[in-house]
Design a protein around this motif. Structure first.
Motif, mmCIF file in Angstrom:
data_model
loop_
_atom_site.group_PDB
_atom_site.id
_atom_site.type_symbol
_atom_site.label_atom_id
_atom_site.label_comp_id
_atom_site.label_asym_id
_atom_site.label_seq_id
_atom_site.Cartn_x
_atom_site.Cartn_y
_atom_site.Cartn_z
ATOM 1 N N GLY A 530 -51.638 -32.242 37.029
ATOM 2 C CA GLY A 530 -51.660 -32.024 35.364
ATOM 3 C C GLY A 530 -52.266 -32.635 34.884
ATOM 4 O O GLY A 530 -53.323 -31.979 34.903
ATOM 5 N N GLY A 531 -51.736 -31.625 33.366
ATOM 6 C CA GLY A 531 -53.038 -31.741 31.992
ATOM 7 C C GLY A 531 -52.902 -30.343 32.033
ATOM 8 O O GLY A 531 -53.188 -29.064 32.614
ATOM 9 N N GLY A 532 -53.486 -30.104 30.397
ATOM 10 C CA GLY A 532 -54.147 -28.422 30.085
ATOM 11 C C GLY A 532 -53.214 -27.807 29.261
ATOM 12 O O GLY A 532 -51.624 -29.379 28.622
ATOM 13 N N GLY A 533 -53.580 -26.734 28.630
ATOM 14 C CA GLY A 533 -52.213 -26.425 27.462
ATOM 15 C C GLY A 533 -50.678 -26.542 28.317
ATOM 16 O O GLY A 533 -50.791 -26.152 29.429
ATOM 17 N N THR A 534 -50.044 -25.378 27.667
ATOM 18 C CA THR A 534 -48.190 -25.001 27.825
ATOM 19 C C THR A 534 -47.808 -23.786 27.599
ATOM 20 O O THR A 534 -47.556 -23.222 26.743
ATOM 21 C CB THR A 534 -47.572 -26.075 26.770
ATOM 22 N N PRO A 535 -48.649 -22.878 28.546
ATOM 23 C CA PRO A 535 -48.522 -21.674 28.823
ATOM 24 C C PRO A 535 -46.762 -21.522 28.361
ATOM 25 O O PRO A 535 -46.257 -20.454 29.972
ATOM 26 C CB PRO A 535 -48.984 -20.849 29.656
#
Length: 645
Positions: A530-535
């Protein structure tokens, strides 16, 4: 995934309402349209049906194999073929005159039978058929036994709307019934279950019923309560008024009180609710007097006169009166229409199951989106599936001849088709003895042919788009995994499948192709980072591609998005919140154009306007869920899959 069971006293109140409904049926079998009983096979339903049979009303059961002629009346085929003379027989609806029609498995009633049944309920007569030149008068009520599972559609809307009393005994167990006494009525065993009114009590209630009066305030409260619960049909408050007046007559009252209105709200209005009541608007709040407006205080220089020596002191409670209190001998003020409405709405909401909030919110979103894609869509076939009523047609290819329907169509025309027998040669006549009778053949023409039809249900696939970005991704993924496991456990018998698309960072990943394997689903969701940007746009694009592929395979796709809607990665995998939102809006519009159903579960701490706008663009139902729970999420998905299109 077992639904939360209501408290025990609420379940006993539901059983008490069920017994009171039986007394209302005895008072007037057809005046309320009938009863829709939602209860599975078991001792609770059998006990209620035995109490129904003890009322002494004519009760006609319509078997599941009945056709239109058996229901409405038609030709007695066996006698007609045996004697060669046309003979008619009365239908089940005509036999149930002044009684009740019992519909086991009413949720499976075919439209060909539902339409004439509803027409007979409205008009009070059996509609004319090609065998009857004039309609036959009949008055009856309907007892619809809804045996559908929670994930299946219930009784048809046209029939439900005309049934005044709706009872739900799914959460009731025999131990609950054996637990208590309700209104002095012992409900502990079948032997002492006495709900039938005595002849004297029945005649007294029927004489009292026309005298029951409802005030204008109560009428306004009934209609306002129905409107607050999202009931658009005027038939519901009309039936509620009739039920409340009958309830008052049973209790010997000539005017309605809160108990009568509460019973009508629980059994008539609450099951029909399609929305939760809206909060009072600011305009209504501004019309109420401000809180700082106080009545004028008496002058401070006025003091109560001192009692004279020959005069007794005033009573202690007389000095406790405030200046704004009404005199002690005045009656309490009559409740207003708003007070009655609040009481009825509260009684209706108290009888609803705990998960109704999510279901009503999703239904409201589905109505506003006008999307299709219901799970298990039906399609007509000629090979297999649930049998449909036969229709005229020529057999051939995959169309099979329906022999019985063909004979029924040919039977009335036999006398017209009789021709003089051709004389046989003398040598052939000599072979027959005098005791032999000539054979009678049935003349069948092409216009008599009827073919068999079947109804097939296509499977569905739930496309779950999981937002694996952000700090709360691990908790969302864990609860989503539990929801997927619950769905797969329940969907195996229905042959439904699940497809999972996870998106985080700069890409969207097809985590799990469409499958019914619980083992594969667990393995695919284990160890997902999990984690990071939202594409979000990439996820919607991949979900759209999977839906198109499933539709080509004859599977109904349904999309569930679990995200806060804050897209910040574009279709090219680059950063940029404005462009990412524009790309997500574009693919949301394409999903809406496809006509498939969708649900957006908002995981924000507070309902986010951006997520609501994206859900509206997609034509999806919107459900805020700040704390994602596996059971609640699975229940929402299942309601979307089985809800009305």
């Amino acid at each position: 995934m077992a639904p939360v069971s209501p408290p025990r006293h609420d379940r006993l109140d539901a059983w008490d309402d069920a017994l009171t409904s039986l007394q209302l049926l005895q008072l007037d079998p057809h005046g309320f349209g009938g009863v829709c009983l939602r209860a599975p096979h078991g001792p609770v339903r059998e006990r209620w049906l035995r109490a129904l049979a003890s009322l002494g009303l004519p009760l006609v059961k319509v078997p599941g194999s009945a056709d239109a002629e058996r229901l409405l009346g038609g030709i007695d085929l066996a006698h007609t073929l045996q004697t060669g003379q046309l003979r008619m027989q009365a239908g089940l609806l005509q036999q149930a005159d002044q009684g009740l029609v019992c519909l086991p498995m009413a949720e499976r009633l075919q439209p060909a039978l539902l339409a004439p049944l509803v027409q007979a309920l409205d008009s009070g007569q059996v509609p004319a058929t090609h065998h009857h030149t004039a309609p036959c008068a009949t008055r009856f009520g309907v007892v619809a036994l809804d045996e559908s599972l929670p994930d299946e559609p219930g009784v048809g809307a046209a029939l439900q709307e005309r049934l005044g009393l709706w009872l739900d005994l799914q959460d009731l167990s025999p131990s609950d019934i054996d637990a208590g006494l309700n209104d002095g009525m012992n409900i502990g065993s079948d032997d002492d279950l006495q709900v039938r009114l005595s002849p004297a009590a029945l005649s007294r209630a029927r004489a009292q019923w026309p005298q029951v009066q409802a005030s204008d305030t109560q009428l306004h409260a009934l209609c306002a309560s129905a409107q607050a619960l999202g009931i658009g049909s005027l038939r519901a408050p009309s039936l509620a008024l009739r039920v409340a007046c009958a309830h008052a007559a049973l209790n010997g009252r000539s005017t309605l009180d809160d108990e009568d209105l509460g019973f009508a709200a629980r059994c008539v209005l609450a099951p029909r609710a399609t929305q939760w009541p809206a909060e009072p608007s600011q305009e209504q709040a501004s019309e109420s007097p401000p809180a700082n407006d106080k009545p004028p205080e008496p002058p401070h220089n006025l003091e109560p006169p001192e009692p004279t020596p020959n005069e007794p002191p005033p009573p202690a409670d007389a000095t406790d009166h405030r200046a704004d209190d009404p005199p002690p001998d005045t009656a309490p003020p009559e409740p207003t229409a708003e007070d009655l409405q609040d009481m009825m709405v509260a009684a209706a909401l108290a009888s609803l199951p705990p998960h109704m909030l999510d279901a009503l919110a999703m239904q409201q979103g589905a109505r506003s989106s006008h999307t299709s894609g219901r799970s298990g869509q039906t399609r007509a076939g000629q090979q297999r599936g649930r049998p449909l009523p036969p229709r005229p047609g020529r057999p051939g290819g995959h169309a099979r001849l329906h022999v019985l329907a063909t004979l029924r169509a040919a039977a009335p025309r036999q006398r017209l088709r009789q021709v003089a027998p051709v004389a046989a040669p003398a040598d052939l006549r000599a072979k027959h003895t005098a005791t032999e009778s000539p054979r009678r053949r049935i003349a069948i023409r092409a216009e008599d042919f009827h073919i068999q039809r079947y109804q097939q249900r296509s499977s569905s696939c739930l496309i779950l788009a999981l937002d694996a970005s952000g700090s709360a991704a691990l908790q969302r993924l864990a609860e989503a995994k539990g929801a997927v496991e619950l769905l797969l456990q329940q969907s195996y018998a229905r042959r439904d499948s699940v497809c999972i698309v996870a998106f985080r960072g700069a890409s969207a990943q097809l985590l799990l192709p469409a499958t019914r394997s619980l083992v594969r689903a667990k393995r695919a969701m284990t160890g997902l980072p999990g984690g990071g940007g939202t594409p979000l746009a990439l996820a919607l694009k991949m979900a759209h591609e999977q839906a198109a592929q499933l539709q080509r395979q004859g599977v109904t796709p349904i999309l569930v998005v679990l995200s806060d809607g804050r897209a910040n990665v574009t279709l090219q995998g680059l950063g940029g919140r404005a462009q990412a939102q524009s790309d997500a809006q574009s693919w949301g519009q394409q999903w809406r154009a496809s006509g498939h159903r969708a649900l957006w579960i908002d995981t924000s701490m507070h309902p986010d306007a951006q997520a609501q706008h994206l859900a509206s663009t997609m034509g999806a139902s919107y459900l805020p869920m700040p704390q994602v729970q596996a059971q609640r999420m699975a229940r929402a998905m299942d309601s979307l899959r089985t809800g009305p299109a």
